[in-house]
Scaffold this motif. Structure first.
Motif, PDB file in Angstrom:
ATOM      1  N   ARG A  37     -11.866 -43.103 -40.465  1.00 55.17           N
ATOM      2  CA  ARG A  37     -10.457 -42.985 -40.842  1.00 55.17           C
ATOM      3  C   ARG A  37      -9.882 -44.350 -41.201  1.00 55.17           C
ATOM      4  O   ARG A  37      -9.154 -44.495 -42.192  1.00 55.17           O
ATOM      5  CB  ARG A  37      -9.649 -42.371 -39.684  1.00 55.17           C
ATOM      6  CG  ARG A  37      -8.161 -42.220 -40.010  1.00 55.17           C
ATOM      7  CD  ARG A  37      -7.318 -42.133 -38.754  1.00 55.17           C
ATOM      8  NE  ARG A  37      -7.537 -43.251 -37.843  1.00 55.17           N
ATOM      9  CZ  ARG A  37      -7.053 -44.481 -38.054  1.00 55.17           C
ATOM     10  NH1 ARG A  37      -6.330 -44.756 -39.121  1.00 55.17           N
ATOM     11  NH2 ARG A  37      -7.299 -45.443 -37.181  1.00 55.17           N
ATOM     12  N   GLY A  38     -10.202 -45.354 -40.403  1.00 53.34           N
ATOM     13  CA  GLY A  38      -9.695 -46.688 -40.680  1.00 53.34           C
ATOM     14  C   GLY A  38     -10.143 -47.212 -42.032  1.00 53.34           C
ATOM     15  O   GLY A  38      -9.364 -47.819 -42.781  1.00 53.34           O
ATOM     16  N   VAL A  39     -11.403 -46.976 -42.358  1.00 55.26           N
ATOM     17  CA  VAL A  39     -11.936 -47.451 -43.641  1.00 55.26           C
ATOM     18  C   VAL A  39     -11.277 -46.722 -44.804  1.00 55.26           C
ATOM     19  O   VAL A  39     -10.818 -47.340 -45.780  1.00 55.26           O
ATOM     20  CB  VAL A  39     -13.469 -47.278 -43.686  1.00 55.26           C
ATOM     21  CG1 VAL A  39     -14.003 -47.556 -45.093  1.00 55.26           C
ATOM     22  CG2 VAL A  39     -14.137 -48.213 -42.674  1.00 55.26           C
ATOM     23  N   TYR A  40     -11.196 -45.398 -44.716  1.00 52.28           N
ATOM     24  CA  TYR A  40     -10.636 -44.638 -45.832  1.00 52.28           C
ATOM     25  C   TYR A  40      -9.129 -44.837 -45.975  1.00 52.28           C
ATOM     26  O   TYR A  40      -8.599 -44.868 -47.099  1.00 52.28           O
ATOM     27  CB  TYR A  40     -10.990 -43.152 -45.698  1.00 52.28           C
ATOM     28  CG  TYR A  40     -12.244 -42.831 -46.460  1.00 52.28           C
ATOM     29  CD1 TYR A  40     -12.194 -42.297 -47.738  1.00 52.28           C
ATOM     30  CD2 TYR A  40     -13.493 -43.118 -45.928  1.00 52.28           C
ATOM     31  CE1 TYR A  40     -13.346 -42.027 -48.463  1.00 52.28           C
ATOM     32  CE2 TYR A  40     -14.652 -42.866 -46.631  1.00 52.28           C
ATOM     33  CZ  TYR A  40     -14.574 -42.318 -47.898  1.00 52.28           C
ATOM     34  OH  TYR A  40     -15.723 -42.083 -48.604  1.00 52.28           O
ATOM     35  N   ALA A  41      -8.434 -44.986 -44.853  1.00 44.13           N
ATOM     36  CA  ALA A  41      -7.006 -45.307 -44.941  1.00 44.13           C
ATOM     37  C   ALA A  41      -6.822 -46.673 -45.590  1.00 44.13           C
ATOM     38  O   ALA A  41      -5.851 -46.899 -46.333  1.00 44.13           O
ATOM     39  CB  ALA A  41      -6.371 -45.278 -43.557  1.00 44.13           C
ATOM     40  N   GLY A  42      -7.758 -47.582 -45.330  1.00 43.05           N
ATOM     41  CA  GLY A  42      -7.712 -48.895 -45.966  1.00 43.05           C
ATOM     42  C   GLY A  42      -7.912 -48.813 -47.468  1.00 43.05           C
ATOM     43  O   GLY A  42      -7.267 -49.542 -48.240  1.00 43.05           O
ATOM     44  N   ILE A  43      -8.795 -47.925 -47.895  1.00 39.03           N
ATOM     45  CA  ILE A  43      -9.007 -47.726 -49.331  1.00 39.03           C
ATOM     46  C   ILE A  43      -7.748 -47.162 -49.976  1.00 39.03           C
ATOM     47  O   ILE A  43      -7.324 -47.609 -51.056  1.00 39.03           O
ATOM     48  CB  ILE A  43     -10.209 -46.793 -49.575  1.00 39.03           C
ATOM     49  CG1 ILE A  43     -11.511 -47.479 -49.154  1.00 39.03           C
ATOM     50  CG2 ILE A  43     -10.284 -46.379 -51.055  1.00 39.03           C
ATOM     51  CD1 ILE A  43     -12.717 -46.571 -49.167  1.00 39.03           C
ATOM     52  N   LEU A  44      -7.127 -46.177 -49.317  1.00 44.45           N
ATOM     53  CA  LEU A  44      -5.887 -45.606 -49.863  1.00 44.45           C
ATOM     54  C   LEU A  44      -4.808 -46.669 -49.977  1.00 44.45           C
ATOM     55  O   LEU A  44      -4.091 -46.736 -50.993  1.00 44.45           O
ATOM     56  CB  LEU A  44      -5.415 -44.452 -48.981  1.00 44.45           C
ATOM     57  CG  LEU A  44      -4.117 -43.760 -49.421  1.00 44.45           C
ATOM     58  CD1 LEU A  44      -4.236 -43.197 -50.827  1.00 44.45           C
ATOM     59  CD2 LEU A  44      -3.744 -42.647 -48.435  1.00 44.45           C
ATOM     60  N   LYS A  45      -4.685 -47.517 -48.968  1.00 45.36           N
ATOM     61  CA  LYS A  45      -3.688 -48.591 -49.009  1.00 45.36           C
ATOM     62  C   LYS A  45      -3.969 -49.552 -50.166  1.00 45.36           C
ATOM     63  O   LYS A  45      -3.053 -49.996 -50.870  1.00 45.36           O
ATOM     64  CB  LYS A  45      -3.663 -49.361 -47.697  1.00 45.36           C
ATOM     65  CG  LYS A  45      -2.601 -50.465 -47.645  1.00 45.36           C
ATOM     66  CD  LYS A  45      -2.594 -51.168 -46.312  1.00 45.36           C
ATOM     67  CE  LYS A  45      -1.438 -52.185 -46.225  1.00 45.36           C
ATOM     68  NZ  LYS A  45      -1.490 -53.193 -47.309  1.00 45.36           N
ATOM     69  N   LYS A  46      -5.246 -49.848 -50.379  1.00 41.56           N
ATOM     70  CA  LYS A  46      -5.604 -50.759 -51.471  1.00 41.56           C
ATOM     71  C   LYS A  46      -5.291 -50.134 -52.827  1.00 41.56           C
ATOM     72  O   LYS A  46      -4.859 -50.825 -53.754  1.00 41.56           O
ATOM     73  CB  LYS A  46      -7.085 -51.130 -51.374  1.00 41.56           C
ATOM     74  CG  LYS A  46      -7.477 -52.330 -52.217  1.00 41.56           C
ATOM     75  CD  LYS A  46      -8.867 -52.835 -51.859  1.00 41.56           C
ATOM     76  CE  LYS A  46      -9.204 -54.094 -52.658  1.00 41.56           C
ATOM     77  NZ  LYS A  46     -10.538 -54.626 -52.300  1.00 41.56           N
TER      78      LYS A  46
END
Length: 286
Positions: A243-252
């Motif tokens: 979740r942390g990784v994919y939420a980071g991608i969405l933020k980027k």
């Protein structure tokens, strides 16, 4: 092929993939990590049967073969490396066959549809290709309560919506539009403009709407996670790393103002490892 050989095959395939998930798998005990490598290898191979079919093969025929091998895995007679390893893990962990069947149906939808009129239509696709993978993983993590299932389904939806936003340009170049057509109409951004990769205020409005929907599913997953027992939350540490990784991608994606028509937006290896380490430490000491 021995079981050890089959496992080594699945492990090598997963390591070579460069998946965002790989770094989260490292935090699992060896037996569960091996199960994750095998499930990932199965998902990757089934997806490739449609997106990258072997020369001289037909995707539908490849899926038929995978269905047959899945049956063989659950009856103790698999013949392919991935299903030899899978047969061992599904028996040890009690993973229902129906989830793998749903996954194949989801991948098969790419042979039948390249447009989705409504979000309800898209939701079924997202559930099959992403949420059911999360449901499978619950058996590996050891947390299968109803609330944990809610968490897995919502998180799978969030992941797939993030993927769709990130890959909207490359998908459109292949004449695949996953964004609901009703949303294109509302945002006044046409299919033609999307296929031409036109960056415009209408496109930004469309992407903002879809990103907000993805955030809603991340929030649903967070709420479900917070309602779990401490033991279940700890068991789902790896899912939280994902979740942390994919939420980071969405933020980027959002920080770039949805500049998704150029190089694929991704997090660096060091960034992914930092997220993984931070979430693992928090799960252990909170």
């Amino acid at each position: 092929m021995t079981l050890d050989d089959a496992q080594a095959y699945c492990t090598a395939l997963t390591k070579q993939s460069g998946s965002n998930f790989y770094y989260s798998f490292l935090f699992l005990p060896k037996a569960r990590r091996n199960a994750m490598y095998t499930v990932y290898a199965f998902c990757k191979a089934v997806d490739s049967a449609v997106d990258e079919p072997p020369p001289g093969t037909q995707p539908q025929e490849e899926l038929t073969r995978w269905r047959a091998e899945l049956e063989a895995a659950y009856h103790g007679t698999p013949t392919w490396p991935i299903t030899i390893s899978l047969a061992h893990h599904v028996k040890a962990l009690g993973i229902p066959k129906v989830y793998f069947e749903e996954l194949i149906k989801g991948v098969e939808m790419d042979l039948q549809n390249n447009r989705y009129l409504t979000f309800d239509e898209l939701s079924l696709y997202c559930y099959r290709v992403a949420s059911v993978v999360g449901l499978i993983c619950l058996y590996i993590f050891g947390a299968t309560s109803a609330r944990a299932q809610d968490y897995a389904v919502a998180l799978g939806m969030a992941f797939q919506l993030t993927n769709i936003l990130r890959d909207v340009g490359t998908d459109a170049a292949q004449n695949r539009i996953y964004l609901p057509l009703e949303d294109l109409t509302t945002s006044q951004h046409s299919e033609k403009a999307l296929r031409r990769q036109t960056y415009s205020p209408e496109f930004i409005r469309l992407m903002e709407f879809e990103a907000a929907r993805a955030h809603q599913y991340y929030e649903k997953a967070r709420a479900a996670f917070n309602a779990l027992s401490r033991q279940e939350r700890r068991a789902l540490t790896v899912a939280e790393i994902m979740r942390g990784v994919y939420a980071g991608i969405l933020k980027k994606i959002e920080d770039s103002e949805f500049q998704v028509f150029g190089p694929r937006i991704r997090l660096s290896t060091s960034h992914r490892l930092a997220i993984a380490a931070s979430i693992w430490l928090r799960s252990r000491f909170s």
